[in-house]
Scaffold this motif. Structure first.
Motif, short mmCIF file in Angstrom:
data_model
loop_
_atom_site.label_atom_id
_atom_site.label_comp_id
_atom_site.label_asym_id
_atom_site.label_seq_id
_atom_site.Cartn_x
_atom_site.Cartn_y
_atom_site.Cartn_z
N ILE A 44 0.86 -1.21 0.00
CA ILE A 44 0.00 0.00 0.00
C ILE A 44 0.89 1.25 0.00
O ILE A 44 0.61 2.23 -0.71
CB ILE A 44 -0.95 0.00 1.23
N ALA A 45 1.97 1.20 0.77
CA ALA A 45 2.91 2.35 0.79
C ALA A 45 3.45 2.60 -0.62
O ALA A 45 3.55 3.76 -1.06
CB ALA A 45 4.05 2.05 1.76
N GLU A 46 3.76 1.54 -1.35
CA GLU A 46 4.29 1.71 -2.71
C GLU A 46 3.24 2.25 -3.67
O GLU A 46 3.55 3.04 -4.56
CB GLU A 46 4.85 0.36 -3.21
N ILE A 47 1.99 1.84 -3.47
CA ILE A 47 0.90 2.38 -4.31
C ILE A 47 0.77 3.88 -4.06
O ILE A 47 0.63 4.68 -4.98
CB ILE A 47 -0.45 1.65 -4.01
N ILE A 48 0.82 4.26 -2.78
CA ILE A 48 0.72 5.69 -2.43
C ILE A 48 1.87 6.44 -3.12
O ILE A 48 1.67 7.48 -3.74
CB ILE A 48 0.75 5.89 -0.90
N GLN A 49 3.09 5.89 -3.02
CA GLN A 49 4.24 6.56 -3.63
C GLN A 49 4.08 6.70 -5.15
O GLN A 49 4.41 7.74 -5.71
CB GLN A 49 5.53 5.80 -3.31
N ALA A 186 -7.12 0.93 -6.85
CA ALA A 186 -8.32 1.73 -7.15
C ALA A 186 -8.85 2.37 -5.87
O ALA A 186 -9.23 3.54 -5.85
CB ALA A 186 -9.37 0.85 -7.82
N GLU A 187 -8.86 1.60 -4.78
CA GLU A 187 -9.39 2.14 -3.51
C GLU A 187 -8.48 3.23 -2.95
O GLU A 187 -8.95 4.23 -2.43
CB GLU A 187 -9.55 1.02 -2.48
N VAL A 188 -7.16 3.00 -3.08
CA VAL A 188 -6.21 4.02 -2.59
C VAL A 188 -6.42 5.32 -3.36
O VAL A 188 -6.46 6.41 -2.78
CB VAL A 188 -4.75 3.52 -2.71
N LYS A 189 -6.59 5.20 -4.70
CA LYS A 189 -6.76 6.41 -5.52
C LYS A 189 -8.03 7.16 -5.12
O LYS A 189 -8.03 8.39 -5.05
CB LYS A 189 -6.85 6.03 -7.00
#
Ligand SMILES: Cc1cc2nc3c(=O)[nH]c(=O)nc-3n(C[C@H](O)[C@H](O)[C@H](O)COP(=O)(O)O)c2cc1C
Length: 199
Positions: A44-49, A186-189
């Protein structure tokens, strides 16, 4: 005429101060600090980055937890009872240079894991924007986000993000791949958009 210029100035100022976080965020320095044992929170941290940029930092302990899940749970329960803050091996240079700090952790014992408490005690995040995120085995974040607010009482704490990750108790370790990773992204976005960090 003078009044006209004055009015334009006021309107201009209103628009500037009302500009979205997304625009103002582009100039901010972002740090993404996370704790992850089986790499779900790391994913999740990598998706945020990937979506907002920033520097990724993984929290490591001077004395790592045991490999064994049950022993780790026992140790964590004890640490929570005594409010023990395990010393961090990770050192973060010039934290004062960051404006926005994402803090990511799995739910442990329905709480924030002790190493993340160590981080929030050790580093001064006052005046910064703090954004929590979490993975868990399906029981939710527990008191983790509340603890972020308590330990960062002088920061602006934005709405956190939480998602089901692995279930180590049942031998389900890393799950953030394939379809699950796409769903997570998709949820993080959606969340980043909601808190005005994505254009
Ligand atoms: C010591 C320990 C305690 C845990 N306690 C909980 C819990 O109370 N509730 C829950 O939903 N998941 C719990 N979990 C599961 C993790 O939160 C979940 O597997 C998470 O996705 C792991 O993230 P990671 O892969 O980044 O380490 C626990 C895991 C560990 C290792």
């Amino acid at each position: 005429m003078k009044n006209g210029i004055f009015l334009s100035l006021i309107i201009g100022l209103c628009f500037t101060s009302g500009c979205s976080n997304a625009q103002s965020m582009s100039s901010k320095k972002i740090l993404i600090v996370y704790l992850s044992r089986t790499n779900n929170t790391k994913a999740i941290a990598e998706i945020i980055q990937r979506n907002v940029g920033g520097t990724l930092v993984s929290l490591e302990l001077e004395k790592p937890y045991p490999e064994d899940y049950r022993q780790t749970v026992q140790q964590v329960v004890q640490e929570n009872e005594t409010n023990y803050l395990p010393p961090l091996k990770t050192k973060i240079d010039s934290i004062e240079n960051y404006d926005v700090v994402f803090v990511g952790f799995p739910t442990w014992d329905m709480k924030m894991p002790p190493p993340m408490k160590s981080f929030l005690h050790q580093y001064n995040l006052s005046g910064k924007t703090v954004i929590p995120f979490n993975t868990n085995a399906g029981y939710g974040v527990g008191s983790g986000f509340e603890t972020v607010k308590e330990l960062c009482s002088k920061s602006t704490v934005l709405e956190g993000f939480s998602i089901k990750g692995g279930i180590e108790r049942d031998g389900v370790l890393f799950v953030m791949e394939g379809e699950k990773e796409k769903e997570a992204e998709a949820e993080v976005k959606k969340w980043l958009q909601k808190i005005n960090l994505l254009k």
